[in-house]
Design an enzyme around this catalytic site. Structure first.
Site, PDB file in Angstrom:
ATOM      1  N   ARG A   1       0.854  -1.204   0.000  1.00 23.91           N
ATOM      2  CA  ARG A   1       0.000   0.000   0.000  1.00 23.91           C
ATOM      3  C   ARG A   1       0.877   1.238   0.000  1.00 23.91           C
ATOM      4  O   ARG A   1       1.896   1.249   0.683  1.00 23.91           O
ATOM      5  CB  ARG A   1      -0.837   0.044   1.266  1.00 23.91           C
ATOM      6  CG  ARG A   1      -1.316  -1.269   1.730  1.00 23.91           C
ATOM      7  CD  ARG A   1      -2.620  -1.568   1.134  1.00 23.91           C
ATOM      8  NE  ARG A   1      -2.974  -2.940   1.445  1.00 23.91           N
ATOM      9  CZ  ARG A   1      -4.158  -3.441   1.187  1.00 23.91           C
ATOM     10  NH1 ARG A   1      -5.076  -2.690   0.621  1.00 23.91           N
ATOM     11  NH2 ARG A   1      -4.428  -4.675   1.475  1.00 23.91           N
ATOM     12  N   VAL A   2       0.435   2.270  -0.672  1.00 26.39           N
ATOM     13  CA  VAL A   2       1.293   3.459  -0.685  1.00 26.39           C
ATOM     14  C   VAL A   2       1.420   4.070   0.704  1.00 26.39           C
ATOM     15  O   VAL A   2       2.444   4.653   1.033  1.00 26.39           O
ATOM     16  CB  VAL A   2       0.837   4.530  -1.695  1.00 26.39           C
ATOM     17  CG1 VAL A   2       1.025   4.015  -3.108  1.00 26.39           C
ATOM     18  CG2 VAL A   2      -0.573   4.941  -1.445  1.00 26.39           C
ATOM     19  N   ASP A   3       0.387   3.898   1.528  1.00 23.12           N
ATOM     20  CA  ASP A   3       0.499   4.400   2.908  1.00 23.12           C
ATOM     21  C   ASP A   3       1.639   3.698   3.628  1.00 23.12           C
ATOM     22  O   ASP A   3       2.095   4.137   4.664  1.00 23.12           O
ATOM     23  CB  ASP A   3      -0.765   4.093   3.729  1.00 23.12           C
ATOM     24  CG  ASP A   3      -2.012   4.578   3.048  1.00 23.12           C
ATOM     25  OD1 ASP A   3      -1.886   5.317   2.051  1.00 23.12           O
ATOM     26  OD2 ASP A   3      -3.111   4.205   3.503  1.00 23.12           O
ATOM     27  N   ASP A   4       2.038   2.558   3.105  1.00 29.13           N
ATOM     28  CA  ASP A   4       3.063   1.771   3.772  1.00 29.13           C
ATOM     29  C   ASP A   4       4.461   2.022   3.226  1.00 29.13           C
ATOM     30  O   ASP A   4       5.416   1.442   3.692  1.00 29.13           O
ATOM     31  CB  ASP A   4       2.759   0.266   3.620  1.00 29.13           C
ATOM     32  CG  ASP A   4       1.470  -0.128   4.319  1.00 29.13           C
ATOM     33  OD1 ASP A   4       1.096   0.557   5.277  1.00 29.13           O
ATOM     34  OD2 ASP A   4       0.847  -1.104   3.883  1.00 29.13           O
ATOM     35  N   VAL A   5       4.554   2.861   2.203  1.00 27.39           N
ATOM     36  CA  VAL A   5       5.884   3.138   1.659  1.00 27.39           C
ATOM     37  C   VAL A   5       6.666   3.933   2.696  1.00 27.39           C
ATOM     38  O   VAL A   5       6.155   4.850   3.320  1.00 27.39           O
ATOM     39  CB  VAL A   5       5.798   3.908   0.321  1.00 27.39           C
ATOM     40  CG1 VAL A   5       7.175   4.414  -0.097  1.00 27.39           C
ATOM     41  CG2 VAL A   5       5.208   3.008  -0.748  1.00 27.39           C
TER      42      VAL A   5
END
Ligand code: ATP
Ligand code: MG
Length: 695
Positions: A563-567
């Site tokens: 997830r991009v929130d997890d980058v």
């Protein structure tokens, strides 16, 4: 690795807003003879497999893909013609769309003006084609001795009886029906019966709590809830009807008074007399449904009439009520199934997903049945009575296509290969993976051990919202790279954009968006058009935003990075959680890993890794150092975890995905901000992790 990615972003700065095009490798330049996937050689389908495949070369894929992009209306109309339509769609309205919020409301419509019925196409059409005696479904119960089967004709009879019953109690076109059933054949039967009469089903995974079920009932206000009295999973009996009772009481207080609770008696789990009962509201399935005729007229619905409502897994927050319509979804789920698994009429197909998730909608029920396939429905748990159960089942039914999730692969890997090797598995020809990025190590094990290095793996990237596969190998067409979902499906235009929404070209890494609609796209979030536009269409105007990060390598292969929130941004290096986790899991003592970012005074963000060890391995300081060394050597020193947190178990959604948002809160000690935990499979895991925080 991530370092190479960071470099590529500056090296290949060329980008064009809305003017980008799919990577060259997709569109015609030959693949170089040897590719560097960072882990060794490319994995080619065998010459035999490719020769017999529906799409048997990269060249053939490219031609078909190019056509699907140049002429989507023509491409999809030809496929749609293979289905039965009561009225054909308007030829000039095959697709009308607006994906640009700056130009007005988001709109996606396919096959406008067409009238059809997905139940008719999935069941009646196969009977009429002379396949009435073909097995539609095998059923394997929790106990290895419990099984059953239905031919297409028998399935049709059962669907019609239930459809007639639903009509008799006043369920009609557009009415919602909530289905809260385990993996009995009655679950797909109930979905099909709703579709037959134009009712909108909303399947709720039968592992959800009374609260979670009530939330969904209150949201869609069904006329009927369909459940069963109880189910056994492994040695545990779960009293589903009691859970439903509690949620119906709760829903009634909140404006959703459900008149009928149709209850299937699952004798192997609980007897009738021991089931709590509310006369007037509760009805035994077996008392009423078999009395209805086995013929039931089809309700012809508009291509854009709603088919079902399904809530997302809740990995990133409160679940979203995804709404799918009929015509486009039908064409898309069937076509993706056929190509991604290279379906043959002789296949025995098994998908381990529950119908409570989108995978069970598109690839247990609709996609396979629309192709006239034989599907295996499994009620039990993959490790009961022992971790060899899956291969037992594969041998018992001669399963040829086996589709599962990385979480199961990793857990079977941890149990050891002896459970696998004592079964033959020689019937298998295609494997599939979905749900999370599959680590190359797990991919290798799946390929080498389960598939005996014979069976291509379709690593299918898609979402509840997309209705069907978006990026997936076609098993006969592409050489594979372990861990890459490879290339887009026909008609799908994935683009990778940077923070500002500029399309990146060539080798790049960023936010994964889709540029044009595809037939299986969801049409809205139920009752929340604002959240629909805000979540998916506002972040990057003109595109559907997936929420996932993606890297495209020099050969055009797509690698989902989480997830991009997890980058995580460590000293300016953007690192996908999936890449660090892959490195950790490649350590022989590490069974599973989940990585999150934490604030770091110097680096901006630091890397915090939760690790689960292989059974019986003790956690030690040496092991900690060796895990960190593994990441340093595979990715680079900048990606070395700042903290390793030993985790006997990880918080997962009920569909088996790691919930990193909760881990982020634990890592940063924001324990009062854990957020929505209603979709957690085992809430106890969270306390256990908190207790181990300072070890
Ligand atoms: P929510 O949207 O409520 O947070 P969710 O995204 O987990 O939940 P689903 O629609 O079931 O709900 O899952 C889709 C997501 O699963 C994708 O966005 C992606 O993050 C992940 N995913 C699915 N298949 C793959 C795959 N093959 N490779 C990598 N990631 C995948
Ligand atoms: Mg999602």
């Amino acid at each position: 690795g991530a370092l190479a990615v960071a470099a590529a972003r500056t090296r290949n700065g060329a980008h064009a807003r809305n003017g980008g095009r799919p990577c060259a490798a997709v569109l015609g330049e030959p693949l170089p003879a040897a590719l560097d996937d960072g882990l060794g050689l490319l994995v080619h389908p065998s010459a035999d497999f490719a020769a017999g495949a529906l799409v048997s070369s990269t060249q053939q894929y490219r031609e078909m893909y190019q056509r699907s992009i140049d002429d989507p209306a023509g491409f999809w109309s030809e496929i749609a013609e293979e289905f039965y339509w009561k009225h054909k769609w308007n030829p000039d309205e095959v697709c009308s769309e607006n994906l640009d919020v700056t130009k007005g409301a988001i709109k996606i419509e396919w096959f406008k003006g067409g009238k059809t019925n997905i139940c008719y196409n999935a069941v009646d059409r196969n009977v009429e084609a002379g396949n009435g005696d073909k097995i539609a479904m095998y059923w394997e119960g929790n106990e290895p001795s419990d099984d059953g089967k239905l031919t297409y004709s028998e399935l049709l009879d059962k669907v019609c009886q239930l459809a007639n019953y639903l009509k008799s109690v006043g369920v009609g076109k557009g009415d919602a029906v909530v289905i809260y059933l385990p993996m009995l054949m009655e679950l797909p039967i109930a979905m099909l019966a709703c579709a037959r009469i134009g009712a909108v089903h909303s399947v709720v995974f039968a592992g959800f709590s009374a609260d979670a079920l009530a939330q969904r009932i209150i949201d869609c206000k069904p006329k009927v809830v369909i459940t069963c009295n109880a189910v056994k999973r492994g040695l545990k009996t779960i009293p589903l009807k009691d859970i439903v009772d509690t949620s119906l009481a709760e829903s009634a207080k909140n404006g959703a008074d459900v008149g009928i609770c149709l209850t299937y008696e699952n004798q192997s789990a609980l007897s009738k007399v021991d089931t709590r009962w509310k006369p007037g509201r509760d009805v035994w399935w077996q008392d009423v449904v078999p009395n209805f005729p086995t013929k039931c007229d089809v309700e012809w619905v508009d291509a854009e009439d709603p088919l079902f409502l399904l809530y997302t897994s809740g990995s990133t927050g409160k679940p979203k009520g995804v709404l799918h319509t009929t015509g486009g979804y039908m064409v898309y789920s069937a076509t993706t199934f056929k190509h991604a698994f290279d379906y043959k009429p002789t296949d025995i197909y098994w998908c381990t997903a529950d119908c409570g998730w989108i995978t069970g909608h598109s690839y247990v029920t609709y996609g396979p049945l629309l192709n006239g396939a034989t599907v295996l429905v499994f009620e039990g748990a993959p490790n009961y009575p022992d971790p060899g159960r899956c291969w037992d089942i594969v041998d018992k039914y001669g399963v040829t296509i086996f589709y599962t999730a990385p979480t199961l692969i990793r857990s079977l890997m941890r149990d050891g290969t002896e459970y696998v090797s004592r079964h033959s598995r020689k019937s298998l020809r295609v494997l599939g993976s979905v749900g999370e990025p599959i680590n190359p190590t797990a991919w290798r094990w799946f390929y080498d051990v389960i598939g005996d290095s014979r069976c291509p793996i379709s690593d299918t990237w898609w979402q509840t919202e997309t209705g069907g596969f978006m990026i997936t190998p076609l098993p006969g067409a592409w050489p594979q790279k372990p861990g890459s979902a490879t290339f887009p499906f026909f008609g799908v235009q994935p683009v990778i954009v940077d923070e500002k929404g500029w399309e990146l070209e060539g080798e790049c890494s960023g936010y994964l968006c889709i540029k044009k609609s595809w037939p299986g796209a969801f049409r809205t979030l139920y009752g929340d058009k604002d959240r629909y536009e805000t979540t998916y269409f506002k972040p990057f105007a003109g595109y559907y935003f997936s929420g996932d990060g993606c890297r495209r390598d020099k050969d055009g292969y797509h690698w989902l990075t989480g997830r991009v929130d997890d980058v995580i941004n460590v000293s300016g290096h953007r690192i996908g959680t999936a890449e660090v986790e892959s490195a950790l899991v490649s350590h022989p003592k590490c069974a599973e890993a989940a990585v999150v970012g934490i604030d770091h005074e110097v680096k901006g963000q630091g890397i915090y890794a939760f690790v689960t060890l292989v059974d019986g391995v003790p956690y030690s300081d040496d092991l900690r150092k060796s895990l960190i060394m593994t990441v340093r050597s595979q990715i680079g020193a900048f990606a070395a975890p700042d903290k390793i947190h030993w985790a006997p178990g990880l918080p997962k959604t009920r569909s088996g995905k790691i919930m990193r948002r909760i881990l982020r809160k634990i890592a940063s000690r924001q324990l009062d901000e854990l957020g929505d935990t209603s979709t957690l499979a085992e809430p106890g895991v969270v306390d256990q992790l908190i207790a181990l925080s300072d070890s």
